[in-house]
Design a protein around this motif. Structure first.
Motif, mmCIF file in Angstrom:
data_model
loop_
_atom_site.group_PDB
_atom_site.id
_atom_site.type_symbol
_atom_site.label_atom_id
_atom_site.label_comp_id
_atom_site.label_asym_id
_atom_site.label_seq_id
_atom_site.Cartn_x
_atom_site.Cartn_y
_atom_site.Cartn_z
ATOM 1 N N PHE A 143 0.827 -1.204 0.000
ATOM 2 C CA PHE A 143 0.000 0.000 0.000
ATOM 3 C C PHE A 143 0.863 1.256 0.000
ATOM 4 O O PHE A 143 1.842 1.354 0.733
ATOM 5 N N GLN A 144 0.469 2.195 -0.836
ATOM 6 C CA GLN A 144 1.111 3.498 -0.890
ATOM 7 C C GLN A 144 0.250 4.492 -0.127
ATOM 8 O O GLN A 144 -0.914 4.731 -0.457
ATOM 9 N N LYS A 145 0.818 5.084 0.919
ATOM 10 C CA LYS A 145 0.086 6.063 1.706
ATOM 11 C C LYS A 145 0.044 7.406 0.982
ATOM 12 O O LYS A 145 1.075 7.892 0.519
ATOM 13 N N LEU A 146 -1.150 7.980 0.899
ATOM 14 C CA LEU A 146 -1.327 9.293 0.292
ATOM 15 C C LEU A 146 -1.539 10.377 1.334
ATOM 16 O O LEU A 146 -1.741 11.539 0.980
ATOM 17 N N GLY A 147 -1.544 9.997 2.605
ATOM 18 C CA GLY A 147 -1.643 10.977 3.671
ATOM 19 C C GLY A 147 -3.069 11.386 3.991
ATOM 20 O O GLY A 147 -4.044 10.820 3.476
ATOM 21 N N PRO A 148 -3.233 12.419 4.841
ATOM 22 C CA PRO A 148 -4.570 12.858 5.247
ATOM 23 C C PRO A 148 -5.374 13.433 4.086
ATOM 24 O O PRO A 148 -4.843 14.173 3.256
ATOM 25 N N VAL A 149 -6.657 13.086 4.048
ATOM 26 C CA VAL A 149 -7.583 13.680 3.081
ATOM 27 C C VAL A 149 -8.720 14.409 3.796
ATOM 28 O O VAL A 149 -9.492 15.131 3.157
ATOM 29 N N VAL A 150 -8.842 14.208 5.108
ATOM 30 C CA VAL A 150 -9.842 14.916 5.912
ATOM 31 C C VAL A 150 -9.182 15.341 7.211
ATOM 32 O O VAL A 150 -8.614 14.507 7.927
ATOM 33 N N GLU A 151 -9.271 16.625 7.512
ATOM 34 C CA GLU A 151 -8.845 17.109 8.819
ATOM 35 C C GLU A 151 -10.080 17.364 9.673
ATOM 36 O O GLU A 151 -11.208 17.326 9.200
ATOM 37 N N LEU A 152 -9.874 17.602 10.942
ATOM 38 C CA LEU A 152 -10.979 17.653 11.895
ATOM 39 C C LEU A 152 -11.913 18.829 11.627
ATOM 40 O O LEU A 152 -11.489 19.991 11.684
ATOM 41 N N PRO A 153 -13.213 18.579 11.346
ATOM 42 C CA PRO A 153 -14.174 19.684 11.241
ATOM 43 C C PRO A 153 -14.318 20.388 12.588
ATOM 44 O O PRO A 153 -14.145 19.787 13.649
ATOM 45 N N ARG A 154 -14.675 21.650 12.553
ATOM 46 C CA ARG A 154 -14.673 22.452 13.778
ATOM 47 C C ARG A 154 -15.771 22.076 14.766
ATOM 48 O O ARG A 154 -15.722 22.485 15.931
ATOM 49 N N ASP A 155 -16.754 21.289 14.332
ATOM 50 C CA ASP A 155 -17.904 20.980 15.191
ATOM 51 C C ASP A 155 -17.634 19.848 16.181
ATOM 52 O O ASP A 155 -18.520 19.535 16.986
ATOM 53 N N TYR A 156 -16.454 19.251 16.146
ATOM 54 C CA TYR A 156 -16.213 18.038 16.925
ATOM 55 C C TYR A 156 -14.930 18.151 17.742
ATOM 56 O O TYR A 156 -14.028 18.925 17.430
ATOM 57 N N THR A 157 -14.857 17.307 18.779
ATOM 58 C CA THR A 157 -13.597 17.130 19.483
ATOM 59 C C THR A 157 -12.696 16.247 18.626
ATOM 60 O O THR A 157 -13.104 15.747 17.563
ATOM 61 N N ALA A 158 -11.491 16.007 19.117
ATOM 62 C CA ALA A 158 -10.543 15.167 18.366
ATOM 63 C C ALA A 158 -10.905 13.691 18.413
ATOM 64 O O ALA A 158 -10.222 12.867 17.788
ATOM 65 N N HIS A 159 -11.970 13.336 19.107
ATOM 66 C CA HIS A 159 -12.499 11.966 19.022
ATOM 67 C C HIS A 159 -13.358 11.890 17.762
ATOM 68 O O HIS A 159 -14.591 11.991 17.789
#
Length: 486
Positions: A143-159
């Protein structure tokens, strides 16, 4: 693959080799369930049929029997009955995943297998960051990792974790398990046209949404699909209080039946129903295969539920996955049944008994015993009560008057008897899969299911004992072969 990832994989492989003898010497090693080669296994991940083969990944901590910076282990199968261990798929090597390649899913796109997973990051003070990441493969093994495609939306905690992706018409959709800023469990919906650029469109379900009321502080491992003309949301909420015989485990796994409005971002649904009434079941994941079947596998474990007391720990491994189950929708609820391919594991001819009159006295039937077996029972409508004792370690009891069925087991924590239950107006059939240290019971053609780890005393007789009021019309029993092929 980076040098750091290669080194982590090398270290994990060395753990497997150095502990192989002690792990395989454990008499509680399972015969026809998927297990880690060493260390801890938890959530099933990336369940998919791709290029004609089934692939099932799992959360894996190879260096200890506790939780930590997870890898993705990997099994493949041609038939859902026998499985082959594949090379490690993901290791937590990059900055955006340094504390674990957490749970996720797989899809096919342009001939590639595409994985989505949560990159977990914690600093020295325990502060968390979360990223939904992507990796691709042309061969299903590397598998080739392409990295993050979604960062945390502001409406949620880091969970915010456990992405499950599917395609509908021209759009890709992703549900993510989430916790709102008010510390309430939710499921977030995102949409994309190309799998790489995602827009968060809002929560579709959760605590204090859609008339549900307060329902837990975190919802993990969501799975959204259509089946039998309805939409189904499978989710594992954390923070539910016990209600009578419901919600007896530390954390639960279950489903809502309803209708997802993709335009208004709203999931109108009914009540939450637990998928499994037993002691160990969590974080299930589904896929659909080329036969159109909706298939499900769960983790035969529960987070933070006496995990440090499992007797397999002394042999440097813990936990397993359930058997693959086919889901169908009938009369307003999901039914679960073992996939038909599991019949390939049957060895030789069945032991058969018919028209067995039960009584309060204990009854043992010839040929109905053993450490590893499958058994099917059909009951007469006149059945008033039933008791099945398994290896002096587990009991199934049913009462028509009480309209309840119970699974009792001898606790591996303190040796007491403990119980899980559910309502059942009548008992017509039971299908039992007994492995060396597990039970899966399918009641009334999958109307109810109980899953449990059991650890019979190694010196005990592997007996099956019956008693009751009524008649067993038909009983069949098979021995079962090993499912893991090297």
């Amino acid at each position: 693959m980076t040098e750091k990832e290669q080194e982590l994989i090398r270290q994990a492989e060395e753990q497997v080799k150095s502990h192989q003898t002690i792990v395989e010497s454990d008499p509680y090693r399972l015969h026809f369930h998927l297990m880690p080669p060493v260390g801890l296994l938890n959530d099933p991940n990336g369940f998919i049929q791709w290029n004609g083969s089934y692939h099932l990944f799992y959360q894996w901590m190879p260096f200890k029997t506790g939780h930590g910076a997870k890898f993705w282990g990997h099994y493949s199968s041609e038939d859902l009955a026998t499985w082959k261990h594949e090379p490690i798929a993901l290791a937590p090597s990059e900055a955006y995943e340094k504390n674990g390649c957490y749970s996720g899913s797989a899809v096919e796109h342009n001939g590639q297998m595409v994985l989505f997973y949560t990159g977990n990051v914690k600093d020295a003070k325990g502060n968390r960051e979360t990223y939904q990441c992507m990796a691709v493969s042309n061969d299903g093994n590397t598998f080739q990792k392409l990295g993050p495609v979604v960062e945390l939306p502001r409406d949620y905690t880091a969970h915010f974790r456990d992405p499950k992706v599917w395609k509908r018409d021209d759009y890709w959709y992703m549900v993510v398990g989430a916790q709102s800023k008010e510390r309430k469990g939710q499921v977030a919906l995102l949409v994309s046209t190309d799998l790489t650029k995602w827009e968060h469109v809002g929560p579709i379900a959760g605590s204090n949404l859609n008339g549900l009321g307060d329902f837990g502080y975190m919802w993990e491992c969501p799975d959204m699909f259509s089946l039998g003309g309805v939409d189904v949301l499978v989710v594992s909420p954390q923070g539910l209080s016990k209600e009578g015989w419901k919600y007896q485990n530390v954390y639960q796994a279950g489903y809502f039946i309803g209708s997802l409005d993709y335009e208004d971002v709203r999931f109108t649904h009914g009540e939450f129903v637990e998928l499994d009434r037993g002691f160990e079941f969590y974080a299930p994941q589904t896929t659909v295969d080329t036969n159109g079947r909706r298939l499900m596998v769960g983790w035969m474990g529960v987070p933070e539920q006496h995990e440090d007391k499992h007797p397999t720990i002394r042999h440097h491994w813990i936990h397993a996955l359930t058997l693959p189950r086919e889901l169908t929708f009938q009369n307003g609820r999901l039914l679960q049944n073992p996939v038909a391919e599991l019949e390939h594991l049957r060895k030789g001819e069945a032991t058969v008994h018919r028209n067995i009159a039960l009584s309060p006295n204990q009854l043992e039937l010839s040929g109905v015993h053993g450490e590893v077996l499958e058994m099917e029972l059909e009951f007469a409508p006149s059945l008033d009560w039933f008791l099945l004792s398994i290896s002096d370690t587990a009991k199934v009891t049913y009462s028509k008057e009480e309209e309840m069925i119970h699974l009792h087991r001898l606790s591996f924590v303190d040796g007491s008897w403990e119980k899980r239950s559910c309502a059942l107006s009548s008992l017509s059939s039971m299908r039992i899969f007994k492995d060396t240290s597990s039970l899966e019971l399918f009641i009334n053609q999958g109307e109810e299911v109980f899953t449990a780890r059991i650890f019979p005393p190694l010196t005990s007789k592997q007996s099956i004992v019956f008693s009751g009021g009524g008649e067993i019309v038909n009983l069949k029993k098979w021995e079962l072969a090993y499912a893991i092929k090297e």
